[in-house]
Scaffold this motif. Structure first.
Motif, PDB file in Angstrom:
ATOM      1  N   VAL A  30      17.777   4.696  -9.382  1.00 12.62           N
ATOM      2  CA  VAL A  30      17.723   3.579  -8.413  1.00 12.62           C
ATOM      3  C   VAL A  30      18.487   3.949  -7.144  1.00 12.62           C
ATOM      4  CG1 VAL A  30      18.439   1.202  -8.009  1.00 12.62           C
ATOM      5  CG2 VAL A  30      17.368   1.831 -10.180  1.00 12.62           C
ATOM      6  N   ALA A  31      19.666   4.611  -7.333  1.00 11.08           N
ATOM      7  CA  ALA A  31      20.458   4.985  -6.162  1.00 11.08           C
ATOM      8  C   ALA A  31      19.803   6.112  -5.376  1.00 11.08           C
ATOM      9  CB  ALA A  31      21.866   5.405  -6.612  1.00 11.08           C
ATOM     10  N   HIS A  32      19.119   6.997  -6.069  1.00 10.64           N
ATOM     11  CA  HIS A  32      18.516   8.160  -5.409  1.00 10.64           C
ATOM     12  C   HIS A  32      17.333   7.756  -4.537  1.00 10.64           C
ATOM     13  CE1 HIS A  32      16.731  12.241  -5.113  1.00 10.64           C
ATOM     14  NE2 HIS A  32      18.000  12.603  -5.168  1.00 10.64           N
ATOM     15  N   GLY A  33      16.576   6.756  -4.989  1.00 10.28           N
ATOM     16  CA  GLY A  33      15.512   6.219  -4.151  1.00 10.28           C
ATOM     17  C   GLY A  33      14.147   6.794  -4.386  1.00 10.28           C
ATOM     18  N   SER A  34      14.030   7.934  -5.103  1.00  5.83           N
ATOM     19  CA  SER A  34      12.710   8.510  -5.338  1.00  5.83           C
ATOM     20  C   SER A  34      12.098   7.894  -6.593  1.00  5.83           C
ATOM     21  CB  SER A  34      12.821  10.025  -5.486  1.00  5.83           C
ATOM     22  OG  SER A  34      13.670  10.332  -6.566  1.00  5.83           O
ATOM     23  N   GLN A  35      10.846   8.277  -6.843  1.00  9.17           N
ATOM     24  CA  GLN A  35      10.122   7.753  -8.011  1.00  9.17           C
ATOM     25  C   GLN A  35      10.471   8.594  -9.237  1.00  9.17           C
ATOM     26  OE1 GLN A  35       5.865   8.354  -8.098  1.00  9.17           O
ATOM     27  NE2 GLN A  35       5.523   6.322  -8.941  1.00  9.17           N
ATOM     28  N   TRP A  36      10.750   7.917 -10.367  1.00  5.24           N
ATOM     29  CA  TRP A  36      11.118   8.592 -11.621  1.00  5.24           C
ATOM     30  C   TRP A  36      10.177   8.145 -12.726  1.00  5.24           C
ATOM     31  CZ3 TRP A  36      15.461  11.872 -12.594  1.00  5.24           C
ATOM     32  CH2 TRP A  36      16.208  12.151 -11.463  1.00  5.24           C
TER      33      TRP A  36
ATOM     34  N   SER B 172      -9.501   9.629 -24.322  1.00  4.44           N
ATOM     35  CA  SER B 172     -10.892   9.442 -23.897  1.00  4.44           C
ATOM     36  C   SER B 172     -10.927   8.783 -22.527  1.00  4.44           C
ATOM     37  CB  SER B 172     -11.645   8.583 -24.914  1.00  4.44           C
ATOM     38  OG  SER B 172     -11.705   9.209 -26.158  1.00  4.44           O
ATOM     39  N   SER B 173     -10.067   7.763 -22.372  1.00  8.45           N
ATOM     40  CA  SER B 173      -9.969   7.089 -21.073  1.00  8.45           C
ATOM     41  C   SER B 173      -8.590   6.446 -20.976  1.00  8.45           C
ATOM     42  CB  SER B 173     -11.070   6.027 -20.942  1.00  8.45           C
ATOM     43  OG  SER B 173     -10.932   5.335 -19.709  1.00  8.45           O
ATOM     44  N   LEU B 174      -7.842   6.794 -19.968  1.00  5.21           N
ATOM     45  CA  LEU B 174      -6.500   6.261 -19.777  1.00  5.21           C
ATOM     46  C   LEU B 174      -6.316   5.942 -18.298  1.00  5.21           C
ATOM     47  CD1 LEU B 174      -3.629   5.657 -20.839  1.00  5.21           C
ATOM     48  CD2 LEU B 174      -3.046   8.016 -20.236  1.00  5.21           C
ATOM     49  N   ASP B 175      -5.840   4.725 -18.036  1.00  5.75           N
ATOM     50  CA  ASP B 175      -5.561   4.295 -16.665  1.00  5.75           C
ATOM     51  C   ASP B 175      -4.168   3.687 -16.671  1.00  5.75           C
ATOM     52  OD1 ASP B 175      -5.439   3.352 -14.124  1.00  5.75           O
ATOM     53  OD2 ASP B 175      -7.399   2.379 -14.152  1.00  5.75           O
ATOM     54  N   ILE B 176      -3.251   4.318 -15.972  1.00  8.69           N
ATOM     55  CA  ILE B 176      -1.871   3.861 -15.998  1.00  8.69           C
ATOM     56  C   ILE B 176      -1.363   3.762 -14.571  1.00  8.69           C
ATOM     57  CG2 ILE B 176      -0.995   6.233 -16.305  1.00  8.69           C
ATOM     58  CD1 ILE B 176       1.237   4.983 -18.005  1.00  8.69           C
ATOM     59  N   GLU B 177      -0.748   2.611 -14.252  1.00  8.51           N
ATOM     60  CA  GLU B 177      -0.176   2.375 -12.927  1.00  8.51           C
ATOM     61  C   GLU B 177       1.331   2.589 -12.998  1.00  8.51           C
ATOM     62  OE1 GLU B 177      -1.239  -1.388 -11.384  1.00  8.51           O
ATOM     63  OE2 GLU B 177      -3.392  -0.979 -11.287  1.00  8.51           O
ATOM     64  N   LEU B 178       1.882   3.150 -11.951  1.00  7.06           N
ATOM     65  CA  LEU B 178       3.305   3.472 -11.909  1.00  7.06           C
ATOM     66  C   LEU B 178       3.988   2.686 -10.800  1.00  7.06           C
ATOM     67  CD1 LEU B 178       3.122   7.347 -12.320  1.00  7.06           C
ATOM     68  CD2 LEU B 178       3.509   5.641 -14.092  1.00  7.06           C
ATOM     69  N   GLY B 179       5.245   2.287 -11.067  1.00  7.12           N
ATOM     70  CA  GLY B 179       6.029   1.619 -10.041  1.00  7.12           C
ATOM     71  C   GLY B 179       6.600   2.618  -9.049  1.00  7.12           C
ATOM     72  N   GLN B 180       7.145   2.101  -7.957  1.00  6.38           N
ATOM     73  CA  GLN B 180       7.648   2.971  -6.905  1.00  6.38           C
ATOM     74  C   GLN B 180       9.006   3.572  -7.242  1.00  6.38           C
ATOM     75  OE1 GLN B 180       6.282   3.899  -3.770  1.00  6.38           O
ATOM     76  NE2 GLN B 180       4.463   3.207  -4.856  1.00  6.38           N
ATOM     77  N   HIS B 181       9.663   3.053  -8.300  1.00  6.10           N
ATOM     78  CA  HIS B 181      11.029   3.500  -8.571  1.00  6.10           C
ATOM     79  C   HIS B 181      11.130   4.101  -9.979  1.00  6.10           C
ATOM     80  CE1 HIS B 181      12.379   1.736  -4.810  1.00  6.10           C
ATOM     81  NE2 HIS B 181      11.689   0.636  -5.120  1.00  6.10           N
ATOM     82  N   VAL B 182      11.543   3.315 -10.979  1.00  2.48           N
ATOM     83  CA  VAL B 182      11.802   3.848 -12.325  1.00  2.48           C
ATOM     84  C   VAL B 182      10.691   3.389 -13.256  1.00  2.48           C
ATOM     85  CG1 VAL B 182      13.422   3.971 -14.245  1.00  2.48           C
ATOM     86  CG2 VAL B 182      14.280   3.800 -11.896  1.00  2.48           C
ATOM     87  N   ASN B 183      10.086   4.348 -13.953  1.00  2.00           N
ATOM     88  CA  ASN B 183       8.989   4.065 -14.892  1.00  2.00           C
ATOM     89  C   ASN B 183       9.341   4.659 -16.253  1.00  2.00           C
ATOM     90  OD1 ASN B 183       6.503   3.105 -13.039  1.00  2.00           O
ATOM     91  ND2 ASN B 183       7.673   4.703 -11.976  1.00  2.00           N
TER      92      ASN B 183
ATOM     93  N   ASP C 128      13.950  -5.357 -11.129  1.00  2.55           N
ATOM     94  CA  ASP C 128      12.755  -5.289 -10.290  1.00  2.55           C
ATOM     95  C   ASP C 128      12.283  -3.852 -10.096  1.00  2.55           C
ATOM     96  OD1 ASP C 128      12.967  -8.000 -10.059  1.00  2.55           O
ATOM     97  OD2 ASP C 128      14.055  -7.940  -8.146  1.00  2.55           O
ATOM     98  N   ARG C 129      13.224  -2.888 -10.186  1.00  2.00           N
ATOM     99  CA  ARG C 129      12.863  -1.496  -9.942  1.00  2.00           C
ATOM    100  C   ARG C 129      12.611  -0.721 -11.217  1.00  2.00           C
ATOM    101  NH1 ARG C 129      16.116   0.823  -4.738  1.00  2.00           N
ATOM    102  NH2 ARG C 129      15.719  -0.930  -3.335  1.00  2.00           N
ATOM    103  N   VAL C 130      12.579  -1.371 -12.359  1.00  2.80           N
ATOM    104  CA  VAL C 130      12.349  -0.705 -13.645  1.00  2.80           C
ATOM    105  C   VAL C 130      11.055  -1.233 -14.250  1.00  2.80           C
ATOM    106  CG1 VAL C 130      13.226  -0.260 -15.956  1.00  2.80           C
ATOM    107  CG2 VAL C 130      14.814  -0.395 -14.021  1.00  2.80           C
TER     108      VAL C 130
END
Length: 1040
Positions: free
Chosen positions: A1007-1013, A17-28, A1028-1030
């Motif tokens: 983490v080594a690849h650098g893109s967002q997962w 019905s309503s979902l708001d989810i924030e994602l990190g810049q690296h591993v989610n 920090d990146r997870v």
């Protein structure tokens, strides 16, 4: 990083019905129970970036994504737009807001800047952003849904692996693009061909114009040709009739040749019909005689069956009579035997009454006594040999039992060592299992599932949070802390009850739970409370990142007062002799516990098995190797003991055989000894009673015996007569049955002859019908076709002769036949063709004559103008053709580059695949077959001494297969570029150990690849190392 996703908002989309989810810049990591809407997030991403509903494999149309009971749905995605790869930062700013709205009838896309102002709404603008950031949501290496995960990653099919590789490396898209270009080039080629065809009518007009000019120049020539054609036409009628006469002659000869052949067929069938009619009459007479004979045979068959039944009845009656006579004779013989036994008894008594008989009996008794003595000595000797063998056998059996116990103990010890190795290997893969086994893993999963119920997450097991300063104290610390290492720590009583419920669900009923305030700081122990010794304490050799764990060990285990020493003598001196203050217990490096309470001195050996590594040991690889060597030594001992046991078992069998042989010799001797003793006893009793009997008159018994013998003789004679009759009756039955069998064989033979005669009769009838039909056919053919056709052909021949005479007269009036030789005759042309050609020449002559008023210069000017126009178009179309040929050459060049790049990607896949496999010492090879569209994986395991290649991954263990599949996927990820990647239910078919290895590998790679997962899984991810990146997020459970 530009192109990554910072936030996703869903309204009335699928189950949300309503979902708001924030994602990190690296591993989610996004977790949740089944049905909580995890996969809907990836589906929303695909729809937002322009994917079709069918391609998501979740719905047929966009309106199907609208939540039930709602009229529309909305998807909002915030895209980071920072850095050197930013897309139009002067327009959008640091953030691009993408909104997709879906209604029952339509859908729309809106692009906004970082302040929410509308910038664009066309699909081309969205495609420009997608191409700029290289976001291909249909590429399985960018977004892999749960369906694609099952189809590609968890499939053992080589074709599925090839599809995954081909699509992930964009080779599929490039191939489709090249094929589309090739189709367009072919279409352009077809268009040019159509244009080239379009100038052909104009060229024909030009040719006609040239022909007009030529006609005006050769009008007289046309008139001359008309005269010649008239001559040719006149004689062509004559020549055509000549040809028809020749053809009619051939036809008439052919028709006349048919009549004799047809008549010959009619005569031949007439002969065959007469012959078949004679054979038919003979066969019918023969069949009638066979039918009459069959009736006689049936009567004879019934008569013989009745005779056999009567003979069998007589045989049964005689058998019954013979059986009764045999029973009676048996009873008479029994009576005679009784009388004869009575007579022998009386005679024996009479013989015993004589003195001579008594003397003989004394001699017999002496002989029997001598035999008894001899037999007794033999039995005694055999028993002594048997006892000697039995004693030796007992010693061997005892040795065998001892060796068997030793082998059983070694087997038990081997199994225990293997179990310890398995425990250590599990501990090596996951150290948590050392403090409760699989139960503690299930408990941690349950804690993770119910983490919202806790005031603060529990800490435990305590042993998993400890590290040793020195490996040498691992056994001592394990003995000192004991069961405290398995305990969990909670911050309040409410968490205690929640943890009890979690433990109960996983059957961890004896879990030790300690309630301790997590907010208390690290305890500072005064020097006066510590032991005054140079030896270390348990607290001094352990380390932990969590001060609560150390506080509990101090409060509950008195770790600061437990002293560690190297050996027993030092510990004994410290605990018993020195009696230092603040020492609660002393532990040796072997795990011995030493303490004194007042006057009582106590020593406890270690509770863990001697020689086994404890749970705090970190050098597990060395311990596993040591245990494997010990197991191999025990196995060699077992083999040696089995050899000794086999030799003893063979000796046991030999002794048992000797005992059995001695027993077989002894038992007959004992039976003979007992029999002789009984004979001696009987002789003694008979000798004692010899004078008690007197002579007895036995004449009456002899008379009775004589009467019984006479009756038996009469009965035997009567029985013999019955037996003779029975034999005769049996022979009669057999003879009648044999005669019946012979008769039935002849009947069956006659039946076969009759069936054969019927078949022959039917065959003759069919042949007769076929011959009559063929004769009627040829007679009808002769009457209706052959003779009328001959008459008609003769009439047509006469008509053609008359027609030739008429045509010859007409042609001769126009010109003599000799002039035709100068005109090259008229061979190959029919009158119709010549007439048509003459008409065309006349029309042309008339047309040219009417056009004679036109100027030939005007015609030539018109011809030059049209010729110039056609030439310009031909040059233009030639340039088109040149461009198309250039495109085809460039396309061929691009196709060769595509194939070369495909080969390079194939090698790059193998390199990256080997690089990831090498982290576990495995080597592998990927074989990509573009022609057959298959991709196979070959592995060489490090533990395989033969270095054989495994081509079927089903031969691997579950963990090895999961790791190889993961390495394959990571190799493909390394070959593609995208700002973000998402994987849904990638670990659905993995066990706990394989999942932990896979998660660690994925996190390290991401983490080594650098893109967002973005990883989506329904399983517990507590084993993922925090950092920090997870970023971990859990969706709420679905409502019932």
């Amino acid at each position: 990083m530009a192109g990554t996703i910072s936030r996703i908002r869903l309204e009335n989309f699928m189950c949300h019905s309503s979902l708001d989810i924030e994602l990190g810049q690296h591993v989610n990591f996004i977790t949740g129970q089944n049905g909580s809407g995890k996969s809907a997030i990836l589906t929303a991403l695909c729809i937002a970036f322009g994917c079709r509903a069918k391609n998501t494999q979740r719905a047929a149309t966009l309106k199907d994504f609208i939540k039930t009971g709602c009229s529309d749905a909305a998807i909002a995605v915030d895209i980071n737009n920072q850095g050197e790869d930013a897309f139009k930062p002067d327009i959008y700013g640091n953030l691009i807001k993408l909104e997709r709205r879906i209604t029952k009838s339509s859908s729309s896309t809106i692009l906004k800047d970082q302040h929410g102002r509308k910038v664009a709404h066309r699909k081309d603008d969205l495609n420009e952003i997608v191409e700029h950031f290289n976001i291909d949501v249909e590429n399985p290496c960018v977004i892999i849904s749960q369906d694609k995960s099952r189809e590609f990653l968890h499939s053992g099919n080589d074709k599925d692996k090839f599809k995954f590789f081909f699509k992930a490396t964009l080779l599929q898209r490039l191939k489709e693009l090249l094929e589309t270009i090739r189709d367009q080039v072919h279409k352009a080629d077809s268009d040019v061909q159509e244009l080239e065809k379009s100038i052909k009518p104009v060229m024909r007009e030009l040719d006609e114009l040239r022909e007009k000019i030529k006609n005006m120049e050769h009008i007289e020539e046309i008139a001359h040709d008309i005269d010649n054609l008239k001559k040719k036409l006149a004689w062509s009628w004559v020549y055509e009739v000549d040809q028809q006469i020749e053809e009619q002659t051939v036809k008439l000869q052919k028709l006349k040749g048919r009549a004799p052949a047809c008549q010959e067929r009619i005569d031949r069938n007439t002969v065959v019909i007469d012959k078949l009619k004679k054979e038919l009459i003979e066969k019918e007479e023969n069949l009638r005689s066979l039918v009459g004979k069959t009736r006689e045979e049936n009567n004879m068959k019934k008569s013989m069956e009745n005779n056999i039944a009567e003979a069998v009845k007589r045989e049964i009656e005689l058998e019954a009579e013979h059986e009764r006579g045999a029973h009676m004779l048996q009873r008479k013989n029994g009576r005679l035997n009784q009388l004869q036994a009575q007579l022998r008894d009386f005679q024996m008594q009479h013989m015993q009454s004589t003195q001579a008989e008594a003397s003989q009996m004394e001699k017999d008794m002496q002989n029997i006594q001598q035999q008894i003595d001899h037999l007794h000595s033999n039995v005694t000797r055999l028993r002594e040999d048997e006892n000697e063998f039995t004693a030796e056998l007992s010693g061997i059996v005892k040795s065998i039992n001892d060796i068997s116990k030793e082998i059983a103990e070694n087997d038990r010890r081997t199994k225990q060592i293997k179990s310890d190795i398995a425990d250590l290997q599990r501990q090596q893969s996951n150290t948590v299992t050392a403090f409760g086994g699989q139960r503690v893993l299930k408990l941690l999963e349950s804690i993770e599932t119910n983490h919202k119920k806790f005031e603060s997450p529990p800490i435990g097991p305590i042993g998993a949070h400890l590290q040793l300063a020195s490996e040498s104290w691992s056994v001592a610390v394990d003995s000192a802390c004991g069961g405290l290492l398995d305990a969990f720590i909670v911050t309040c009583c409410k968490d205690l009850h929640v943890l009890r419920e979690c433990a109960s669900k996983v059957n961890f009923n004896n879990l030790r739970i300690i309630v301790y305030d997590f907010t208390r700081p690290r305890l500072i122990i005064p020097d006066g409370s510590l032991p005054t010794t140079e030896h270390p304490t348990v607290l001094s050799v352990i380390q932990s990142e969590n001060h609560t764990v150390l506080n509990v060990l101090v409060d509950q285990g008195h770790a600061e007062r437990q002293v560690l020493v190297k050996d027993y003598e030092v510990g004994k001196s410290l605990a018993f002799d020195d009696r230092m203050r603040n020492i609660k217990e002393v532990y040796t490096s072997d795990g011995d516990k030493i303490f004194s309470r007042r006057a009582v001195q106590t020593f406890y050996p270690p509770t863990s098995k001697k020689g086994r590594p404890n749970r705090l040991c970190s050098s597990l690889g060395e311990k596993i190797a040591e245990l494997k060597n010990e197991a191999e030594g025990i196995q060699r001992t077992i083999v040696e003991k089995n050899g000794q046991k086999s030799k003893l078992v063979k000796d046991q069998c030999d002794l048992e055989q000797k005992i059995a042989d001695s027993k077989r010799k002894r038992e007959p001797e004992e039976h003979r000894l007992e029999k002789k003793i009984l004979e001696l006893d009987d002789a003694k009793r008979a000798f004692a009673e010899i004078n008690r009997y007197a002579a007895v008159d036995n004449s009456e018994l002899e008379e009775d015996i004589k009467k019984e013998k006479n009756i038996i003789v009469e009965s035997e004679q009567l029985l013999q007569k019955i037996k003779v009759k029975l034999a005769a009756a049996s022979r009669e039955v057999n003879d009648r049955r044999e005669a019946y069998k012979t008769f039935m064989d002849s009947v069956n033979e006659e039946t076969g002859h009759r069936a054969s005669a019927n078949d022959e009769l039917e065959l003759i009838k069919r042949k007769l019908d076929a011959a009559e039909q063929e004769k009627a056919h040829y007679e009808g053919l002769m009457t209706t076709k052959v003779l009328p056709a001959i008459k008609m052909a003769e009439a047509e021949y006469a008509d053609l002769q008359q027609l030739r005479q008429d045509n010859f007269k007409k042609a001769s009036t126009i010109c003599p036949e000799s002039d035709m030789e100068a005109l090259n005759n008229v061979a190959g042309s029919t009158p119709e063709q010549l007439s048509a050609k003459l008409n065309r020449l006349k029309q042309r002559f008339d047309q040219e004559s009417r056009r004679h008023a036109e100027s030939i210069d005007d015609l030539r000017a018109l011809h030059d103008k049209k010729e110039q126009k056609i030439l310009s178009k031909q040059q233009l179309y030639a340039s088109f053709r040149l461009n198309i040929n250039s495109c085809e050459k460039l396309l061929d060049l691009r196709w060769k580059k595509f194939q070369r790049n495909a080969g390079l990607l194939k090698r790059q896949l193998t390199w990256l695949f080997n690089e990831h496999l090498g982290k576990k010492g495995i080597s592998g090879f990927t074989n990509v077959d573009y022609q057959n569209k298959v991709l196979s994986i070959e592995l060489t395991m490090p533990q395989d001494a033969s270095h054989d290649t495994i081509r079927d991954t089903r031969g691997l263990s579950g963990g090895e297969r999961s790791f190889s599949t993961l390495c394959f996927a990571l190799a493909l990820h390394g070959m593609t570029e995208a700002p973000f990647r998402a994987m849904d239910e990638f670990d659905v078919f993995m066990d706990v150990v394989s999942r932990k290895i896979s998660l660690d590998t994925l996190v390290d790679f991401a983490v080594a690849h650098g893109s967002q997962w973005i990883f989506i899984t329904p399983h517990d991810i507590s084993m993922v190392k925090p950092g920090d990146r997870v970023k971990k997020q859990q969706l709420a459970a679905p409502r019932g």
